[in-house]
Design a protein around this motif. Structure first.
Motif, PDB file in Angstrom:
ATOM      1  N   ILE A 154       0.878  -1.172   0.000  1.00 36.54           N
ATOM      2  CA  ILE A 154       0.000   0.000   0.000  1.00 36.54           C
ATOM      3  C   ILE A 154       0.915   1.221   0.000  1.00 36.54           C
ATOM      4  O   ILE A 154       1.682   1.439   0.949  1.00 36.54           O
ATOM      5  N   ALA A 155       0.866   1.970  -1.082  1.00 39.03           N
ATOM      6  CA  ALA A 155       1.777   3.106  -1.254  1.00 39.03           C
ATOM      7  C   ALA A 155       0.994   4.409  -1.335  1.00 39.03           C
ATOM      8  O   ALA A 155      -0.047   4.472  -1.996  1.00 39.03           O
ATOM      9  N   THR A 156       1.498   5.420  -0.651  1.00 34.54           N
ATOM     10  CA  THR A 156       0.857   6.739  -0.683  1.00 34.54           C
ATOM     11  C   THR A 156       1.905   7.783  -0.379  1.00 34.54           C
ATOM     12  O   THR A 156       2.930   7.475   0.220  1.00 34.54           O
ATOM     13  N   PRO A 170       8.584   7.289  -2.992  1.00 38.50           N
ATOM     14  CA  PRO A 170       8.267   7.538  -4.398  1.00 38.50           C
ATOM     15  C   PRO A 170       8.624   6.290  -5.203  1.00 38.50           C
ATOM     16  O   PRO A 170       9.446   5.480  -4.764  1.00 38.50           O
ATOM     17  N   VAL A 171       8.015   6.143  -6.354  1.00 31.60           N
ATOM     18  CA  VAL A 171       8.106   4.880  -7.090  1.00 31.60           C
ATOM     19  C   VAL A 171       9.545   4.465  -7.399  1.00 31.60           C
ATOM     20  O   VAL A 171       9.890   3.282  -7.344  1.00 31.60           O
ATOM     21  N   GLN A 172      10.417   5.448  -7.673  1.00 31.74           N
ATOM     22  CA  GLN A 172      11.798   5.102  -8.058  1.00 31.74           C
ATOM     23  C   GLN A 172      12.614   4.556  -6.882  1.00 31.74           C
ATOM     24  O   GLN A 172      13.669   3.971  -7.074  1.00 31.74           O
ATOM     25  N   LEU A 173      12.132   4.741  -5.656  1.00 28.89           N
ATOM     26  CA  LEU A 173      12.872   4.245  -4.491  1.00 28.89           C
ATOM     27  C   LEU A 173      12.277   2.964  -3.905  1.00 28.89           C
ATOM     28  O   LEU A 173      12.740   2.463  -2.890  1.00 28.89           O
ATOM     29  N   VAL A 174      11.250   2.437  -4.541  1.00 21.81           N
ATOM     30  CA  VAL A 174      10.668   1.167  -4.068  1.00 21.81           C
ATOM     31  C   VAL A 174      11.668   0.039  -4.326  1.00 21.81           C
ATOM     32  O   VAL A 174      12.229  -0.066  -5.419  1.00 21.81           O
ATOM     33  N   PRO A 175      11.922  -0.802  -3.320  1.00 16.81           N
ATOM     34  CA  PRO A 175      12.869  -1.908  -3.508  1.00 16.81           C
ATOM     35  C   PRO A 175      12.543  -2.716  -4.767  1.00 16.81           C
ATOM     36  O   PRO A 175      11.382  -3.079  -4.991  1.00 16.81           O
ATOM     37  N   PRO A 176      13.564  -2.976  -5.602  1.00 18.03           N
ATOM     38  CA  PRO A 176      13.339  -3.635  -6.891  1.00 18.03           C
ATOM     39  C   PRO A 176      12.686  -5.004  -6.793  1.00 18.03           C
ATOM     40  O   PRO A 176      12.036  -5.460  -7.730  1.00 18.03           O
ATOM     41  N   SER A 177      12.823  -5.664  -5.634  1.00 13.35           N
ATOM     42  CA  SER A 177      12.235  -7.007  -5.514  1.00 13.35           C
ATOM     43  C   SER A 177      10.710  -6.983  -5.667  1.00 13.35           C
ATOM     44  O   SER A 177      10.115  -7.972  -6.102  1.00 13.35           O
ATOM     45  N   PHE A 178      10.070  -5.854  -5.342  1.00 15.17           N
ATOM     46  CA  PHE A 178       8.606  -5.769  -5.515  1.00 15.17           C
ATOM     47  C   PHE A 178       8.224  -5.887  -6.997  1.00 15.17           C
ATOM     48  O   PHE A 178       7.209  -6.481  -7.338  1.00 15.17           O
ATOM     49  N   TRP A 179       9.055  -5.292  -7.862  1.00 13.95           N
ATOM     50  CA  TRP A 179       8.776  -5.372  -9.305  1.00 13.95           C
ATOM     51  C   TRP A 179       9.166  -6.739  -9.851  1.00 13.95           C
ATOM     52  O   TRP A 179       8.466  -7.303 -10.681  1.00 13.95           O
ATOM     53  N   VAL A 229       0.190  -3.524  -6.073  1.00 14.71           N
ATOM     54  CA  VAL A 229       0.338  -2.292  -5.293  1.00 14.71           C
ATOM     55  C   VAL A 229      -0.958  -1.495  -5.371  1.00 14.71           C
ATOM     56  O   VAL A 229      -1.529  -1.328  -6.453  1.00 14.71           O
ATOM     57  N   ILE A 230      -1.421  -1.016  -4.218  1.00 10.41           N
ATOM     58  CA  ILE A 230      -2.540  -0.069  -4.210  1.00 10.41           C
ATOM     59  C   ILE A 230      -1.947   1.294  -3.879  1.00 10.41           C
ATOM     60  O   ILE A 230      -1.301   1.466  -2.840  1.00 10.41           O
ATOM     61  N   TYR A 231      -2.128   2.231  -4.785  1.00  8.11           N
ATOM     62  CA  TYR A 231      -1.624   3.590  -4.562  1.00  8.11           C
ATOM     63  C   TYR A 231      -2.810   4.536  -4.386  1.00  8.11           C
ATOM     64  O   TYR A 231      -3.772   4.479  -5.152  1.00  8.11           O
ATOM     65  N   TRP A 282       1.715   7.411 -11.142  1.00 10.11           N
ATOM     66  CA  TRP A 282       0.725   7.436 -12.227  1.00 10.11           C
ATOM     67  C   TRP A 282       1.312   6.810 -13.492  1.00 10.11           C
ATOM     68  O   TRP A 282       0.666   6.020 -14.189  1.00 10.11           O
ATOM     69  N   LYS A 283       2.557   7.153 -13.769  1.00  5.23           N
ATOM     70  CA  LYS A 283       3.259   6.616 -14.939  1.00  5.23           C
ATOM     71  C   LYS A 283       3.523   5.107 -14.777  1.00  5.23           C
ATOM     72  O   LYS A 283       3.370   4.325 -15.718  1.00  5.23           O
ATOM     73  N   ALA A 284       3.897   4.733 -13.553  1.00  6.74           N
ATOM     74  CA  ALA A 284       4.283   3.337 -13.286  1.00  6.74           C
ATOM     75  C   ALA A 284       3.115   2.370 -13.423  1.00  6.74           C
ATOM     76  O   ALA A 284       3.303   1.182 -13.667  1.00  6.74           O
ATOM     77  N   LYS A 285       1.897   2.871 -13.278  1.00 11.64           N
ATOM     78  CA  LYS A 285       0.728   1.973 -13.320  1.00 11.64           C
ATOM     79  C   LYS A 285       0.546   1.322 -14.689  1.00 11.64           C
ATOM     80  O   LYS A 285      -0.120   0.301 -14.806  1.00 11.64           O
ATOM     81  N   ASP A 286       1.169   1.887 -15.720  1.00 13.53           N
ATOM     82  CA  ASP A 286       1.076   1.287 -17.056  1.00 13.53           C
ATOM     83  C   ASP A 286       2.014   0.091 -17.215  1.00 13.53           C
ATOM     84  O   ASP A 286       1.852  -0.709 -18.127  1.00 13.53           O
ATOM     85  N   LYS A 287       2.999  -0.005 -16.319  1.00 16.03           N
ATOM     86  CA  LYS A 287       3.988  -1.083 -16.426  1.00 16.03           C
ATOM     87  C   LYS A 287       3.824  -2.178 -15.374  1.00 16.03           C
ATOM     88  O   LYS A 287       4.308  -3.280 -15.542  1.00 16.03           O
ATOM     89  N   HIS A 288       3.182  -1.818 -14.269  1.00 19.99           N
ATOM     90  CA  HIS A 288       3.097  -2.755 -13.142  1.00 19.99           C
ATOM     91  C   HIS A 288       1.652  -2.959 -12.701  1.00 19.99           C
ATOM     92  O   HIS A 288       0.758  -2.259 -13.149  1.00 19.99           O
ATOM     93  N   ARG A 289       1.474  -3.910 -11.773  1.00 19.85           N
ATOM     94  CA  ARG A 289       0.124  -4.191 -11.254  1.00 19.85           C
ATOM     95  C   ARG A 289      -0.206  -3.191 -10.140  1.00 19.85           C
ATOM     96  O   ARG A 289      -0.054  -3.486  -8.955  1.00 19.85           O
ATOM     97  N   ILE A 290      -0.601  -2.011 -10.562  1.00 21.53           N
ATOM     98  CA  ILE A 290      -0.882  -0.929  -9.614  1.00 21.53           C
ATOM     99  C   ILE A 290      -2.330  -0.474  -9.770  1.00 21.53           C
ATOM    100  O   ILE A 290      -2.763  -0.130 -10.874  1.00 21.53           O
ATOM    101  N   LEU A 291      -3.052  -0.477  -8.661  1.00 16.45           N
ATOM    102  CA  LEU A 291      -4.395   0.101  -8.636  1.00 16.45           C
ATOM    103  C   LEU A 291      -4.245   1.519  -8.099  1.00 16.45           C
ATOM    104  O   LEU A 291      -3.824   1.712  -6.956  1.00 16.45           O
ATOM    105  N   TYR A 292      -4.544   2.507  -8.937  1.00 20.76           N
ATOM    106  CA  TYR A 292      -4.352   3.916  -8.562  1.00 20.76           C
ATOM    107  C   TYR A 292      -5.701   4.506  -8.155  1.00 20.76           C
ATOM    108  O   TYR A 292      -6.616   4.609  -8.967  1.00 20.76           O
ATOM    109  N   LEU A 293      -5.818   4.864  -6.895  1.00 19.44           N
ATOM    110  CA  LEU A 293      -7.076   5.398  -6.375  1.00 19.44           C
ATOM    111  C   LEU A 293      -6.927   6.857  -5.954  1.00 19.44           C
ATOM    112  O   LEU A 293      -5.816   7.324  -5.692  1.00 19.44           O
ATOM    113  N   PHE A 294      -8.058   7.534  -5.862  1.00 15.67           N
ATOM    114  CA  PHE A 294      -8.059   8.930  -5.429  1.00 15.67           C
ATOM    115  C   PHE A 294      -8.849   9.080  -4.134  1.00 15.67           C
ATOM    116  O   PHE A 294      -9.961   8.558  -3.999  1.00 15.67           O
TER     117      PHE A 294
END
Length: 291
Positions: A38-40, A106-115, A121-123, A176-188
Motif C-alpha cells: 500500500i503506497a501513498t 516515491p516509485v523510483q525508491l521502491v525496492p526492486p524485488s517488488f517489481w 500495489v494499491i496507490y 501514475w506513470k508506473a501503473k502502465d507497467k506494473h500491477r498498480i491500482l491507482y485510487l483517489f
C-alpha cells in the motif's frame, strides 16, 4: 523528550537521517510474490486504505481487524528497525504470507524485488492542497518529524519538495506513470470520500476477492472516518505516545475534502495554483479540490 528528526537525502529525495542510515536494508528488502504494497504520499489516506484492505482480507470481521494496531498489522517498509514495531529482519523473515506492507516511498525508491516478484500495489493520491494541510498538522503533532515552521514556511517547503518523502508532484506523477507497467491500482482520496462503496469494489476486484452486500456494507461502515477516528487500533492512540501529541492535533483530524479553504489565504492560493500548473503540465493526472 523526543528530538525532531534531522533529514538527509537518497537520490535527491528528502528522508529522515535514520531512514538514510539503513537505506541498504530498505533497498534490498526481499518481497514475496503474494505481498501487497500500500503506497501513498504521507497523509493521503494511508491508514484508511490499510483498514479497508484488512477488512476485506478478514471478510468484514471487525474483531479480527482489532487483533493488533494497524502499525503491527501492516508494517512500515521505510522505518528503521528501532522505530518500527516490527523490525525489518523479522518483517522479512517471520511474518507469514500473505503480507501487507505500507510505504510512502516515491516509485523510483521502491525496492526492486517488488517489481521482480510482480507484486500488487494499491496507490492512493490526494489533492495537493488538502494533502499539504494534513501534512502540516501531522508535523505539528508528530515530534519525530522535522519542525514544520510556520504555515507560510511549510507551504514553501511543500512546493519546493523539501519535505519528507520528497516532492508531492513527483510522487503522484511517478506512480501514475508506473501503473502502465506494473500491477498498480491507482485510487483517489476524493473518490473514496464521495463513493466509498464504488472504490471498495475496485479494491475487491483488484485483490480478486468477493464479498456479499452485507459484508460490503459492514466494510463501508467500519472504514468511515467517524468510526475509524474512535478505533484505537487504527487512530494511533495506542502506540507512539511519546512521539505523537494528539492534543496538538489528532492523528485523524478531519478527513475532509476542501479543508484547505480554511488555511490558504487568497494570495497563497494564487501563488500555489500558478506553481501547480507549471509542475503538473506534463501529466494527464487530474485532481479535485472540492466535492
Amino acid at each position: 523528550m523526543v528530538l525532531r528528526s534531522e533529514t538527509g537525502e537518497v537520490e535527491g529525495v528528502t528522508l529522515t537521517k535514520s531512514i538514510c542510515s539503513i537505506w541498504d536494508q530498505v533497498w534490498n528488502f526481499q518481497a514475496r510474490p503474494d505481498d501487497l504494497l500500500i503506497a501513498t504520499y504521507a497523509k493521503a489516506g494511508t491508514t484508511w486504505t490499510q483498514e479497508t484492505v484488512d477488512m476485506i482480507q478478514q471478510n468484514g470481521d471487525v474483531e479480527k481487524c482489532r487483533r493488533a494496531t494497524i502499525a503491527k498489522r501492516h508494517p512500515f517498509l521505510d522505518l528503521p528497525p528501532a522505530k518500527a514495531p516490527v523490525p525489518h529482519k523479522s518483517l522479512s523473515q517471520t511474518m507469514p504470507s500473505p503480507r501487507t506492507i505500507k510505504t510512502h516511498l516515491p516509485v523510483q525508491l521502491v525496492p526492486p524485488s517488488f517489481w521482480k516478484q510482480n507484486c500488487k500495489v494499491i496507490y492512493v493520491a490526494r489533492n495537493a492542497k488538502d494533502n499539504l494541510v494534513s501534512y502540516y498538522h501531522f508535523h505539528r503533532m508528530n515530534k519525530a518529524l522535522p519542525d514544520p515552521g510556520t504555515w507560510e514556511e511549510f507551504i514553501e517547503k511543500f512546493m519546493t519538495g523539501k519535505v519528507l518523502w520528497g516532492s508531492w508532484y513527483d510522487h503522484v506523477k511517478g506512480w501514475w506513470k508506473a501503473k502502465d507497467k506494473h500491477r498498480i491500482l491507482y485510487l483517489f482520496y476524493e473518490d473514496m470520500k464521495e463513493n466509498p462503496e464504488q472504490e471498495i469494489q475496485k479494491i475487491l476486484k483488484f485483490l480478486e476477492k468477493d464479498v456479499n452486500q452485507e459484508v460490503l456494507n459492514k466494510i463501508v461502515h467500519n472504514t468511515s472516518f467517524e468510526i475509524m477516528k474512535e478505533n484505537p487500533m487504527a487512530n494511533y492512540t495506542r502506540e507512539f505516545q511519546a512521539i505523537m501529541d494528539h492534543s496538538i492535533s489528532p492523528f485523524m483530524r478531519k478527513g475532509a475534502v476542501g479543508d484547505w479553504k480554511n488555511h490558504f489565504t487568497v494570495a497563497q492560493n494564487k501563488k500555489f495554483d500558478e506553481d501547480y500548473k507549471k509542475k503538473m503540465a506534463d501529466t494527464s493526472l487530474v485532481f479535485r479540490t472540492e466535492l
